[in-house]
Scaffold this motif. Structure first.
Motif, short mmCIF file in Angstrom:
data_model
loop_
_atom_site.label_atom_id
_atom_site.label_comp_id
_atom_site.label_asym_id
_atom_site.label_seq_id
_atom_site.Cartn_x
_atom_site.Cartn_y
_atom_site.Cartn_z
N THR A 218 -4.95 10.45 -3.01
CA THR A 218 -3.85 11.04 -2.24
C THR A 218 -2.54 10.93 -3.00
OG1 THR A 218 -4.98 10.50 -0.18
CG2 THR A 218 -2.61 10.94 -0.03
N TRP A 219 -2.27 9.75 -3.55
CA TRP A 219 -1.06 9.57 -4.36
C TRP A 219 -1.05 10.53 -5.54
CZ3 TRP A 219 3.40 7.88 -3.14
CH2 TRP A 219 3.57 6.83 -2.24
N CYS A 220 -2.20 10.66 -6.22
CA CYS A 220 -2.28 11.57 -7.37
C CYS A 220 -2.00 13.01 -6.94
CB CYS A 220 -3.63 11.46 -8.05
SG CYS A 220 -3.81 9.96 -9.02
N ALA A 221 -2.56 13.43 -5.80
CA ALA A 221 -2.34 14.79 -5.32
C ALA A 221 -0.86 15.02 -5.00
CB ALA A 221 -3.20 15.05 -4.09
N LEU A 222 -0.23 14.05 -4.33
CA LEU A 222 1.19 14.19 -4.02
C LEU A 222 2.05 14.22 -5.27
CD1 LEU A 222 1.42 11.78 -0.95
CD2 LEU A 222 1.59 14.29 -0.92
N LEU A 223 1.75 13.36 -6.21
CA LEU A 223 2.52 13.33 -7.46
C LEU A 223 2.25 14.58 -8.29
CD1 LEU A 223 2.24 9.55 -8.32
CD2 LEU A 223 4.22 10.80 -7.43
N PHE A 224 1.03 15.11 -8.23
CA PHE A 224 0.72 16.37 -8.91
C PHE A 224 1.60 17.49 -8.36
CE2 PHE A 224 -1.44 20.43 -9.10
CZ PHE A 224 -1.81 20.51 -10.43
N TRP B 73 0.82 -1.21 0.00
CA TRP B 73 0.00 0.00 0.00
C TRP B 73 0.86 1.26 0.00
CZ3 TRP B 73 -4.89 -0.15 -1.30
CH2 TRP B 73 -5.54 -1.39 -1.21
N CYS B 74 2.16 1.12 0.21
CA CYS B 74 3.06 2.27 0.13
C CYS B 74 3.45 2.58 -1.31
CB CYS B 74 4.33 1.99 0.95
SG CYS B 74 4.01 1.75 2.70
N HIS B 75 3.04 1.76 -2.25
CA HIS B 75 3.34 1.97 -3.66
C HIS B 75 2.15 2.65 -4.35
CE1 HIS B 75 4.34 1.29 -7.83
NE2 HIS B 75 5.57 1.05 -7.42
N PRO B 76 2.40 3.68 -5.15
CA PRO B 76 1.30 4.41 -5.79
C PRO B 76 0.38 3.57 -6.67
CG PRO B 76 3.36 5.59 -6.06
CD PRO B 76 3.70 4.27 -5.45
N LEU B 77 0.86 2.48 -7.24
CA LEU B 77 0.02 1.68 -8.13
C LEU B 77 -0.91 0.71 -7.40
CD1 LEU B 77 2.45 0.74 -11.02
CD2 LEU B 77 0.62 2.43 -11.03
N GLN B 78 -0.65 0.43 -6.13
CA GLN B 78 -1.44 -0.56 -5.42
C GLN B 78 -2.94 -0.26 -5.42
OE1 GLN B 78 -0.78 -3.48 -4.59
NE2 GLN B 78 -2.16 -4.11 -3.02
N PRO B 79 -3.38 0.98 -5.12
CA PRO B 79 -4.83 1.23 -5.16
C PRO B 79 -5.45 0.95 -6.53
CG PRO B 79 -3.70 3.03 -4.05
CD PRO B 79 -2.64 2.14 -4.65
N ALA B 80 -4.75 1.33 -7.60
CA ALA B 80 -5.27 1.09 -8.95
C ALA B 80 -5.36 -0.40 -9.25
CB ALA B 80 -4.40 1.80 -9.98
N VAL B 81 -4.35 -1.15 -8.86
CA VAL B 81 -4.35 -2.59 -9.09
C VAL B 81 -5.53 -3.24 -8.36
CG1 VAL B 81 -3.10 -4.74 -8.62
CG2 VAL B 81 -1.88 -2.77 -9.55
N ILE B 82 -5.74 -2.85 -7.12
CA ILE B 82 -6.85 -3.42 -6.35
C ILE B 82 -8.19 -3.02 -6.96
CG2 ILE B 82 -7.97 -3.51 -4.08
CD1 ILE B 82 -5.25 -4.99 -4.27
N LEU B 83 -8.33 -1.77 -7.41
CA LEU B 83 -9.58 -1.35 -8.04
C LEU B 83 -9.87 -2.16 -9.31
CD1 LEU B 83 -9.39 2.51 -7.55
CD2 LEU B 83 -11.08 0.96 -6.56
N ILE B 84 -8.84 -2.46 -10.07
CA ILE B 84 -9.03 -3.27 -11.27
C ILE B 84 -9.47 -4.68 -10.87
CG2 ILE B 84 -7.84 -4.34 -13.23
CD1 ILE B 84 -6.17 -1.70 -13.36
N GLU B 85 -8.86 -5.22 -9.83
CA GLU B 85 -9.27 -6.54 -9.35
C GLU B 85 -10.71 -6.52 -8.84
OE1 GLU B 85 -6.29 -7.77 -6.54
OE2 GLU B 85 -4.95 -8.45 -8.13
N ILE B 86 -11.11 -5.44 -8.16
CA ILE B 86 -12.49 -5.30 -7.70
C ILE B 86 -13.44 -5.27 -8.89
CG2 ILE B 86 -14.14 -3.73 -6.58
CD1 ILE B 86 -11.80 -2.89 -4.71
#
Length: 159
Positions: free
Chosen positions: A135-141, A103-116
């Motif tokens: 949150t990751w998107c805001a930080l990376l922005f 969950w510390c990796h920015p891609l984890q939420p997207a991967v889980i959403l795709i699995e959902i």
């Protein structure tokens, strides 16, 4: 898209069922590549019309789009066909084993959403994924904005 399509079909048992139909592997790949190439042609055509206008060598553009799309589709099939889920495919690419710390990796939420989306995870996990992903998107922005400002601001001008 091809990778996700193949993994979805595998998860739903479609690939196993296709193995006993008259449709051969070559025909399956042709249909997959053809359908995704048509989508790519429509998307690129619309984007080119909006951004560039109609003064384009359309046949040459179409051939280029079909070639690139076909390569992506075929490569996608080659790399994912041995995996059962998108998580099983992506996590080894990152060189990691499963664990809370993913969950510390920015891609984890997207991967889980795709699995959902494909029923591989419970729907209740979507809310934390969306919040963490945002949150990751805001930080990376913010990080991208700082880098962009530094790249385009002359060095003699103070921020």
């Amino acid at each position: 898209f091809a990778a996700v399509q193949v993994l979805r079909e595998r998860g739903e048992g479609i690939l196993a069922a296709q193995a006993i139909t008259p449709l051969g592997p070559g025909e399956y790949l042709t249909a997959l590549a053809g359908s995704l190439c048509l989508l790519a042609l429509a998307e690129v055509g619309a984007l080119v019309l909006v951004a560039h206008g109609a003064a384009v060598r359309w046949p040459v553009l179409a051939i280029g789009v079909v070639l690139v799309s076909s390569l992506y589709v075929l490569y996608g099939v080659i790399v994912v066909v041995g995996y059962e889920t998108i998580g099983a495919f992506l996590l080894p690419l990152l060189g990691v084993l499963d664990g809370w710390w993913l969950w510390c990796h920015p891609l984890q939420p997207a991967v889980i959403l795709i699995e959902i989306a494909f029923g591989a995870r419970p729907a209740g996990a979507a809310v934390p994924c969306v919040l963490l992903g945002a949150t990751w998107c805001a930080l990376l922005f913010l990080a991208a904005r700082v880098r962009l400002v530094r790249a385009v601001t002359p060095r003699s001008v103070a921020l």
